[in-house]
Design a protein around this motif. Structure first.
Motif, PDB file in Angstrom:
ATOM      1  N   TRP A 172       0.834  -1.211   0.000  1.00  0.00           N
ATOM      2  CA  TRP A 172       0.000   0.000   0.000  1.00  0.00           C
ATOM      3  C   TRP A 172       0.864   1.255   0.000  1.00  0.00           C
ATOM      4  N   LEU A 173       1.929   1.261   0.823  1.00  0.00           N
ATOM      5  CA  LEU A 173       2.789   2.443   0.902  1.00  0.00           C
ATOM      6  C   LEU A 173       3.494   2.720  -0.427  1.00  0.00           C
ATOM      7  N   ARG A 174       3.914   1.667  -1.117  1.00  0.00           N
ATOM      8  CA  ARG A 174       4.618   1.845  -2.386  1.00  0.00           C
ATOM      9  C   ARG A 174       3.737   2.491  -3.455  1.00  0.00           C
ATOM     10  N   LYS A 175       2.424   2.375  -3.316  1.00  0.00           N
ATOM     11  CA  LYS A 175       1.501   2.950  -4.299  1.00  0.00           C
ATOM     12  C   LYS A 175       1.201   4.426  -4.032  1.00  0.00           C
ATOM     13  N   GLN A 176       1.584   4.912  -2.855  1.00  0.00           N
ATOM     14  CA  GLN A 176       1.255   6.280  -2.480  1.00  0.00           C
ATOM     15  C   GLN A 176       2.300   7.266  -3.017  1.00  0.00           C
ATOM     16  N   SER A 177       1.893   8.514  -3.142  1.00  0.00           N
ATOM     17  CA  SER A 177       2.811   9.571  -3.570  1.00  0.00           C
ATOM     18  C   SER A 177       3.770   9.911  -2.436  1.00  0.00           C
ATOM     19  N   LEU A 178       4.833  10.649  -2.765  1.00  0.00           N
ATOM     20  CA  LEU A 178       5.825  11.034  -1.763  1.00  0.00           C
ATOM     21  C   LEU A 178       5.194  11.806  -0.596  1.00  0.00           C
ATOM     22  N   PRO A 179       4.369  12.835  -0.842  1.00  0.00           N
ATOM     23  CA  PRO A 179       3.750  13.550   0.297  1.00  0.00           C
ATOM     24  C   PRO A 179       2.886  12.641   1.176  1.00  0.00           C
ATOM     25  N   LYS A 180       2.147  11.724   0.558  1.00  0.00           N
ATOM     26  CA  LYS A 180       1.289  10.836   1.338  1.00  0.00           C
ATOM     27  C   LYS A 180       2.111   9.847   2.166  1.00  0.00           C
ATOM     28  N   GLN A 181       3.236   9.412   1.624  1.00  0.00           N
ATOM     29  CA  GLN A 181       4.102   8.511   2.376  1.00  0.00           C
ATOM     30  C   GLN A 181       4.675   9.219   3.606  1.00  0.00           C
ATOM     31  N   ILE A 182       5.106  10.468   3.426  1.00  0.00           N
ATOM     32  CA  ILE A 182       5.650  11.233   4.551  1.00  0.00           C
ATOM     33  C   ILE A 182       4.559  11.511   5.578  1.00  0.00           C
ATOM     34  N   LEU A 183       3.347  11.820   5.109  1.00  0.00           N
ATOM     35  CA  LEU A 183       2.229  12.058   6.020  1.00  0.00           C
ATOM     36  C   LEU A 183       1.899  10.796   6.826  1.00  0.00           C
ATOM     37  N   ALA A 184       1.933   9.637   6.171  1.00  0.00           N
ATOM     38  CA  ALA A 184       1.689   8.375   6.865  1.00  0.00           C
ATOM     39  C   ALA A 184       2.765   8.126   7.919  1.00  0.00           C
ATOM     40  N   ALA A 188       2.294   7.647  11.927  1.00  0.00           N
ATOM     41  CA  ALA A 188       2.804   6.494  12.671  1.00  0.00           C
ATOM     42  C   ALA A 188       3.681   6.939  13.843  1.00  0.00           C
ATOM     43  N   THR A 189       4.506   7.959  13.624  1.00  0.00           N
ATOM     44  CA  THR A 189       5.372   8.463  14.700  1.00  0.00           C
ATOM     45  C   THR A 189       4.544   9.051  15.835  1.00  0.00           C
ATOM     46  N   SER A 190       3.483   9.769  15.486  1.00  0.00           N
ATOM     47  CA  SER A 190       2.631  10.384  16.513  1.00  0.00           C
ATOM     48  C   SER A 190       1.922   9.341  17.372  1.00  0.00           C
ATOM     49  N   LEU A 191       1.726   8.128  16.836  1.00  0.00           N
ATOM     50  CA  LEU A 191       1.076   7.068  17.606  1.00  0.00           C
ATOM     51  C   LEU A 191       1.906   6.644  18.816  1.00  0.00           C
ATOM     52  N   GLY A 237      13.379   9.134  11.291  1.00  0.00           N
ATOM     53  CA  GLY A 237      14.504   9.311  10.380  1.00  0.00           C
ATOM     54  C   GLY A 237      14.706   8.117   9.472  1.00  0.00           C
ATOM     55  N   LEU A 238      14.592   6.910  10.035  1.00  0.00           N
ATOM     56  CA  LEU A 238      14.739   5.691   9.232  1.00  0.00           C
ATOM     57  C   LEU A 238      13.644   5.619   8.177  1.00  0.00           C
ATOM     58  N   GLY A 239      12.408   5.892   8.590  1.00  0.00           N
ATOM     59  CA  GLY A 239      11.298   5.863   7.638  1.00  0.00           C
ATOM     60  C   GLY A 239      11.458   6.892   6.542  1.00  0.00           C
ATOM     61  N   LEU A 240      11.885   8.100   6.916  1.00  0.00           N
ATOM     62  CA  LEU A 240      12.090   9.166   5.928  1.00  0.00           C
ATOM     63  C   LEU A 240      13.180   8.779   4.939  1.00  0.00           C
ATOM     64  N   GLY A 241      14.263   8.186   5.455  1.00  0.00           N
ATOM     65  CA  GLY A 241      15.346   7.753   4.589  1.00  0.00           C
ATOM     66  C   GLY A 241      14.912   6.670   3.619  1.00  0.00           C
ATOM     67  N   LEU A 242      14.104   5.718   4.089  1.00  0.00           N
ATOM     68  CA  LEU A 242      13.623   4.647   3.217  1.00  0.00           C
ATOM     69  C   LEU A 242      12.692   5.189   2.134  1.00  0.00           C
ATOM     70  N   ILE A 243      11.883   6.186   2.489  1.00  0.00           N
ATOM     71  CA  ILE A 243      11.001   6.816   1.497  1.00  0.00           C
ATOM     72  C   ILE A 243      11.829   7.493   0.415  1.00  0.00           C
ATOM     73  N   PHE A 244      12.828   8.265   0.817  1.00  0.00           N
ATOM     74  CA  PHE A 244      13.692   8.944  -0.157  1.00  0.00           C
ATOM     75  C   PHE A 244      14.447   7.931  -1.019  1.00  0.00           C
ATOM     76  N   LEU A 245      14.922   6.859  -0.391  1.00  0.00           N
ATOM     77  CA  LEU A 245      15.671   5.842  -1.125  1.00  0.00           C
ATOM     78  C   LEU A 245      14.787   5.159  -2.160  1.00  0.00           C
ATOM     79  N   PHE A 246      13.540   4.921  -1.808  1.00  0.00           N
ATOM     80  CA  PHE A 246      12.596   4.283  -2.722  1.00  0.00           C
ATOM     81  C   PHE A 246      12.351   5.163  -3.954  1.00  0.00           C
ATOM     82  N   HIS A 247      12.302   6.465  -3.757  1.00  0.00           N
ATOM     83  CA  HIS A 247      11.990   7.377  -4.861  1.00  0.00           C
ATOM     84  C   HIS A 247      13.225   7.754  -5.687  1.00  0.00           C
ATOM     85  N   THR A 248      14.422   7.478  -5.189  1.00  0.00           N
ATOM     86  CA  THR A 248      15.628   7.870  -5.919  1.00  0.00           C
ATOM     87  C   THR A 248      16.457   6.686  -6.394  1.00  0.00           C
TER      88      THR A 248
END
Length: 320
Positions: A172-184, A188-191, A237-248
């Motif tokens: 599901w996460l892989r199908k989302q846009s970059l902003p939506k992934q960061i928002l998700a 998750a962090t706020s939980l 930070g780990l999640g943000l890095g993985l998101i950036f890595l996936f898109h680049t």
């Protein structure tokens, strides 16, 4: 709580007679459950052995750590050496005792590692390590038996949930846009942060019972947010890095042994610079600025592990 404490207190007192040589052995075993050990192993898996397994282990470590902090705040149960002078702590322990973070992390992380291999002897080794890490916490006087049993149970439940939701959630996460992934990721962090703040006010916690301070023989600060900010910052930070890595562009840990060793050494230097360098600059007080900077420090460490280091490896021709 009182009934469990009185029931298992004789067990903790009995283990105080453990021979010195065996105590030294259990101190080594308990290190296998320390956050520091996992922060050494997880990057090694990700950078130099199996990138996917490293990611899964890192996420499990941080989710388990965040959940454990919330549970400790929720129950606020003491450690053995807080309630009686007949138990001496033989390892560092300042947070609440229930459930045991070492036992919980061992069950979830070593359980994940055991589940990831078809080799029966490695699975048996994982189960043995899980048992010994939990036992070490009782032997060293920092946990009651019920703390460890609850930690194992929570870790096993967490592992079961992780294995069930991992694939559909990743898809599901892989199908989302970059902003939506960061928002998700922010959600998750706020939980982890919001429940903790609602349970224990970060800057005005309730007083610690004087009997616990007297039992410990020193000032104890179990309401400190240090552990929670460490895990949530690293998780973000780990999640943000993985998101950036996936898109680049993805990263793989394959290559000759000399490349793998150089990747690990280079990446670990970056972790130490952020950990020690920022740790010496940022204040360590109980206030909003110190807490925010601690979160930032571990966010940068997580971002470096998941994105900064892999990109540097590719630039240095140490990886594809």
């Amino acid at each position: 709580m009182e009934h469990l404490t009185q029931y298992f207190l004789p067990v903790s007192i009995w283990f105080q007679n453990t021979p010195a040589w065996l105590i030294s052995l259990f101190k080594g075993i308990t290190f296998l459950g320390n956050t520091e050990f996992y922060l050494i192993i997880m990057p090694a898996l990700f950078w130099s052995i199996d990138a996917t397994l490293g990611i899964r282990t890192g996420i499990m470590l941080l989710v388990s750590g965040g959940l454990n902090s919330i549970l400790k705040f929720a129950f606020q149960w003491p450690r053995p050496f807080w309630v009686t002078s007949r138990v001496t702590n033989l390892a560092e322990a300042s947070s609440f005792g229930f459930p045991s973070g070492h036992a919980q992390n061992a069950a979830s992380i070593w359980g994940l590692l055991g589940n990831s291999t078809p080799k029966k002897w490695l699975r048996a080794l994982s189960l043995t390590i899980i048992f010994l890490i939990g036992l070490s916490r009782i032997v060293l006087g920092v946990h009651f038996t019920h703390d460890v049993l609850a930690g194992w149970l929570v870790g096993a439940i967490l592992l079961g949930i992780f294995l069930k939701v991992e694939r559909p959630l990743t898809a599901w996460l892989r199908k989302q846009s970059l902003p939506k992934q960061i928002l998700a990721l922010l959600g998750a962090t706020s939980l982890f942060l919001i429940p903790a703040v609602l349970i224990v006010p970060p800057f005005n916690p309730p007083p610690v019972p004087q009997s616990w301070i007297a039992g410990a023989g020193t000032l104890i600060e179990p309401y400190h947010y240090e552990g929670l900010l460490t895990t949530t910052g690293a998780f973000f930070g780990l999640g943000l890095g993985l998101i950036f890595l996936f898109h680049t562009g993805d990263f793989n840990a394959r290559g000759p042994i000399w490349q793998r060793i150089l990747r690990y050494i280079t990446g670990l230097i970056g972790v130490l610079i952020l950990y020690l360098g920022l740790g010496s600059i940022f204040p360590d007080r109980v206030d909003l600025l110190s807490y925010a900077l601690r979160f930032l420090r571990y966010t940068l460490i997580g971002l470096w592990i998941a994105y900064g280091a892999p990109k540097l490896f590719i630039w240095l021709k140490l990886s594809e």
